[in-house]
Design an enzyme around this catalytic site. Structure first.
Site, PDB file in Angstrom:
ATOM      1  N   TYR B  53       4.292  -3.798   0.342  1.00 52.58           N
ATOM      2  CA  TYR B  53       4.364  -2.062   0.133  1.00 52.58           C
ATOM      3  C   TYR B  53       3.443  -0.876   0.298  1.00 52.58           C
ATOM      4  CZ  TYR B  53       7.920  -4.138  -3.442  1.00 52.58           C
ATOM      5  OH  TYR B  53       8.525  -4.669  -4.331  1.00 52.58           O
ATOM      6  N   GLU B  54       3.655  -0.390   0.602  1.00 51.02           N
ATOM      7  CA  GLU B  54       2.574   0.906   0.479  1.00 51.02           C
ATOM      8  C   GLU B  54       0.982   0.814  -0.474  1.00 51.02           C
ATOM      9  OE1 GLU B  54       3.511   5.231   2.446  1.00 51.02           O
ATOM     10  OE2 GLU B  54       3.108   5.623   0.032  1.00 51.02           O
ATOM     11  N   SER B  55       1.264   0.212  -0.897  1.00 49.32           N
ATOM     12  CA  SER B  55      -0.356  -0.173  -2.190  1.00 49.32           C
ATOM     13  C   SER B  55      -0.599  -1.486  -1.463  1.00 49.32           C
ATOM     14  CB  SER B  55       0.415  -0.284  -3.752  1.00 49.32           C
ATOM     15  OG  SER B  55       1.604  -1.743  -3.261  1.00 49.32           O
ATOM     16  N   LEU B  87      -4.393  -2.311   5.402  1.00 52.21           N
ATOM     17  CA  LEU B  87      -2.702  -2.600   5.223  1.00 52.21           C
ATOM     18  C   LEU B  87      -2.369  -1.124   6.645  1.00 52.21           C
ATOM     19  CD1 LEU B  87      -0.311  -2.702   3.717  1.00 52.21           C
ATOM     20  CD2 LEU B  87       0.027  -0.453   2.818  1.00 52.21           C
TER      21      LEU B  87
END
Lengths: 315, 258, 315, 258
Positions: B53-55, B87
């Protein structure tokens, strides 16, 4: 940092946030420093350049309150609340005034904080080749890679006058520990001239020092620590309270109606003295319902040299 | 594998997406239909698939249906949480994402996407969310899947109002720049059919029409002269087991299946 | 990663390390992957470009064993062992052969791994203005900052064919958890084409998943996990065993005498089948004396949504 | 504050260094004399001083004498451990280090340092450790303290064999480059006296001679025409309390005090 580091939130905002400042309030869905943003609204600080990757409800509030002259960000919507209508009104119909925007991608904003934290003049990024974004943002520029002779885009450092974040806990010196989603908080803090951290609680030095890898922000980077329990509402704090998803859903109709939005701000922010009164206005039962059940991390062992504890016990 | 007795358009789209994830290791997706597709692929064709996830969460094991990519239940029990710098820098730009899922208000013939504005950027008719991570995902994911909620000439126009996330075709117009590593959009799933790009510098072509849809209808609703695959086929209908998994195990509360 | 991720160290080295490779073995004093370096010596892999910020005894051993043709680093001494005599002999008197060296500063090496991990063509750095280092390293170059028109030095990405690190623990998928000094391990791993992680132990998935922030290296970045207890000796593993400081002190006379150094390698590395036999050769009592007393980190709470556990129990 | 009855040269040097740390918040130092000086300053003049190690440890509270900047006892009980990317990028290059301590084989008139080679780099007489973090510390620390073990024309030559860490004076010869933020070397403590630089682009001058040393002796042992401060004084001798702290509380095992 000395013990003056721990101060009240109103005091920290009064002392460290000035009209016309560039401020960053970061936290990616998790640990959003809502209470600090509300305090800036209460103190009526204006002329701000507001930096936040994912503007979220907090920017809708701060922009509607009239303190923000410029927005620096990489997303213009709230994941679960949909459009931010105050932001849209400002941009689509200059209502009640135009809102200049500096627009980046998520990685570009992350790299702006990174370059700011490292006091670098720029940071290269692989994105944007062929995109219209460099065309509408003159600060996205290109340099020639000296190894291949080809160009790559770069973004400039972002150095806020003040960065504000929220965290689970800190010690009295200002060593800040965070778990769960950590976003760009470390970079945004080191990029800033001054740093305010609101925390759920102050813990004993020994708690922090039992797990030094958990410290995301060392004390030397922090100017003020403010104890503000539930200071991230309506966002969440991993392990403490959950996101107030109902609040996010309720925001859409409020945000759609400029009068209702301003009334909400008058009642819940300007009409309350501090965050405790804000929580009263939201409703203590509602807050209590957000509490999480425990899920412990488990403990790891840092080890100590056998018999070491006696050797320097005087320290 | 019998076809489901009944299925919705959403279920058809999710099942079609899941089938295309049979050989992908790492998928970068938002919550919603992409997550359902990854979850379904995980339970059927590809037990090793991992969602990022982008998080910053990798290998999430949510105990209840997540309401977003940064929901607390996505973090509790996950295999890893990294910060956004790692990330976007190391996981995504570093080349560790095989498939990125993106949505868009508009897509063009070569798979460039607009998520920024309808109208002119200086005085927009509709201000859209902007890039978020989209421009980064387009440049760096191995390939990009797009799920569109509409299929009409406004969503698939001959020219985008704004290019947020550029196809490698458009990037190639700037040969003085280091070219993005990604293939760009490989797959577009719309309410009418499936469009695919076979070459990194090629255009989208219609490879599947959904049951009951003709290629003429799709062409009519597309803003350019849409290429049709030589082996155009009909989108495979969901099996009974797929629909059961979606309804009874994956989205039991019908948060995204409507 | 599937369950094939967990393999023996000899198998991982045989499968993933090839003659002529560029390899990075990282760990800043802490968690140095000595056992993996020894296995490379045992397998007689040659023609290596060896990358390591602070070469330390490990490079003295690997270079003396004859497998290294080129050294990329930022320091040429061991903190407590003083000079590395094999390295000095190679450089000062080409004895027994010259050793080409690519020389950087610590920050420059860190940024080379960073740029490698992010697949960037270069990384800017504020160091080196006026230094002679760019003069002896043609890969330290300059670009013009498009915001000020002034120049800044840049360093190129470092993308090893294989990066090897040691860690406290991993799960069977390859999610790696580290605490204590974490150095450049995350960057060096993401920069590499292939990654081997030796660990003190494999733990249940639930142990890792109880504390996801402790995972420094997610499984998608790891090709092989090898269980090698005490695999960092004579360096240390925080919370498990201490540095063998006596070994470091004993190294100086060994390193000073080329014959003795080669005999040490023949006896302790080539003369042992694997790391267990190496530990026997070092002496089990000596290893046991390095054990640390416990000092627990304490546990934090990640929280769980009330009643969530029942809702998806089938998963 | 009475002078100690007896003190060693090392104790004199450590006490002199400690006195100069009265107003510094964050110090970047290696183990050895710099750490002793910071510890002494912490116990006497500057309770808020914080030590940051190259290993990423900030606010260490070792329970026993550390044998290096990455000793396990430096980590256990520390306030923070950050990775090297954050340490060199954000803490150091970001401008959060007030004082950096460096050693050197050679120093020149303007405070450039050589830690790389004696002789020529291509065919060195002696291969030294190289930069490590030194070039980075010189460029980015607020100011740099140097403790030299020798004071003779070989260690303080008119020209360095190699410039590892450049003074701002040398950096200024490259005006087309963004200039380093640091002041460069402010203070050099040698076995004969103390040299200081007052201006960012100025040269070292002798401000203190140690008890029993004359300025002529220092000039004789320096490889350039050494400037002498107008208010040259004698280095303050350690107090009894300072020596007691050093011997009885700070380095009880005499690891560094010799």
């Amino acid at each position: 940092m000395d013990s003056d580091t721990v101060v009240s939130l109103p005091h920290a905002v009064e002392k460290l946030v000035n009209p016309g400042d560039t401020i960053a309030l970061e936290g990616f869905s998790h640990l959003i420093p809502f209470a600090a943003g509300h305090e800036i609204i209460r103190q009526g600080i204006t002329g701000l350049t507001f930096c936040r990757m994912t503007p979220d409800l907090l920017s809708d509030m701060m922009i509607a309150a009239g303190g923000v002259d410029r927005l620096v960000c990489s997303f213009f919507a709230s994941g679960s609340a949909g459009s931010l209508y105050e932001v849209r009104r400002r941009i689509e119909s200059q209502d009640p005034a135009p809102l200049p925007v500096e627009e980046y991608s998520h990685h570009a904003m992350t790299l702006r904080y990174h370059a700011g934290a490292a006091r670098l003049p720029f940071a290269p990024i692989s994105s944007f080749v062929g995109s219209d974004m460099p065309g509408i943002n003159p600060d996205i520029r290109a340099v020639v890679d000296p190894y291949t002779g080809k160009k790559i885009y770069v973004v400039p450092p972002l150095n806020p006058d003040v960065t504000i974040i929220h965290a689970q806990r800190a010690d009295r010196k200002g060593n800040v520990q965070i778990w769960g989603i950590a976003g760009v908080q470390q970079e945004a803090v080191y990029a800033a001239d001054k740093v305010i951290v609101t925390v759920e609680e102050i813990v004993d030095d020994e708690v922090v020092r039992a797990d030094p890898n958990r410290t995301l922000i060392p004390a030397h980077a922090v100017d003020a620590v403010c104890v503000v329990p539930t200071g991230a509402h309506p966002s969440y704090v991993q392990g403490s309270y959950d996101r107030d998803n109902a609040f996010y859903r309720e925001w859409t109709p409020i945000s759609q109606d400029p009068a209702e939005l301003r009334e909400w701000i008058d009642t819940h922010i300007r009409g309350t003295k501090d965050h405790e009164e804000y929580l009263d206005a939201i409703g203590r039962d509602r807050i209590a319902a957000l509490r999480m059940a425990p899920r412990p991390s488990g403990s790891v062992d840092y080890g100590r040299r056998p018999d070491a504890s006696t050797e320097r016990s005087s320290r | 594998m019998t076809t489901a007795a009944d299925f919705t358009e959403t279920e058809l789209v999710v099942c079609a997406a899941a089938k295309m994830l049979a050989r992908s290791n790492t998928v970068f997706a938002g919550i919603g239909l992409p997550t359902l597709a990854v979850d379904l692929a995980h339970r059927t064709l590809n037990p090793d698939i991992q969602l990022v996830y982008e998080s910053g969460v990798a290998g999430a094991h949510p105990e209840s249906m997540a309401e977003g990519i940064a929901d607390s239940v996505v973090v509790s029990g996950a295999e890893a949480v990294v910060n956004m710098h790692a990330l976007f820098g190391y996981v995504l730009q570093g080349g560790n994402v095989d498939v990125g899922f993106l949505g868009a208000a508009q897509i063009d013939r070569f798979g460039s996407l607009n998520t920024t504005v309808i109208g002119d950027w200086e005085s927009p008719k509709v201000r859209l969310p902007g890039s978020g991570g989209a421009a980064d995902i387009m440049a760096n994911a191995g390939e990009v899947f797009v799920i569109l909620r509409r299929h009409d000439p406004a969503a698939l126009p001959s020219e985008l109002d704004f290019v947020t996330s550029a196809s490698p075709v458009r990037a190639a117009e700037h040969p003085d720049f280091i070219q993005p590593r990604g293939f760009g959009v490989s797959t577009v799933i719309t309410p009418l059919g499936i469009l695919r790009r076979k070459d990194r510098l090629g255009e989208l072509e219609l490879t599947h029409v959904h049951p009951g849809v003709t290629s003429e209808q799709v062409q009519e609703q597309t803003g350019w002269d849409l290429a049709i695959s030589d082996d155009l086929s009909v989108t495979q209908e969901p099996t009974g087991e797929e629909v059961r998994l979606l309804r009874d195990e994956i989205d039991t509360v019908r948060l995204y299946l409507r």
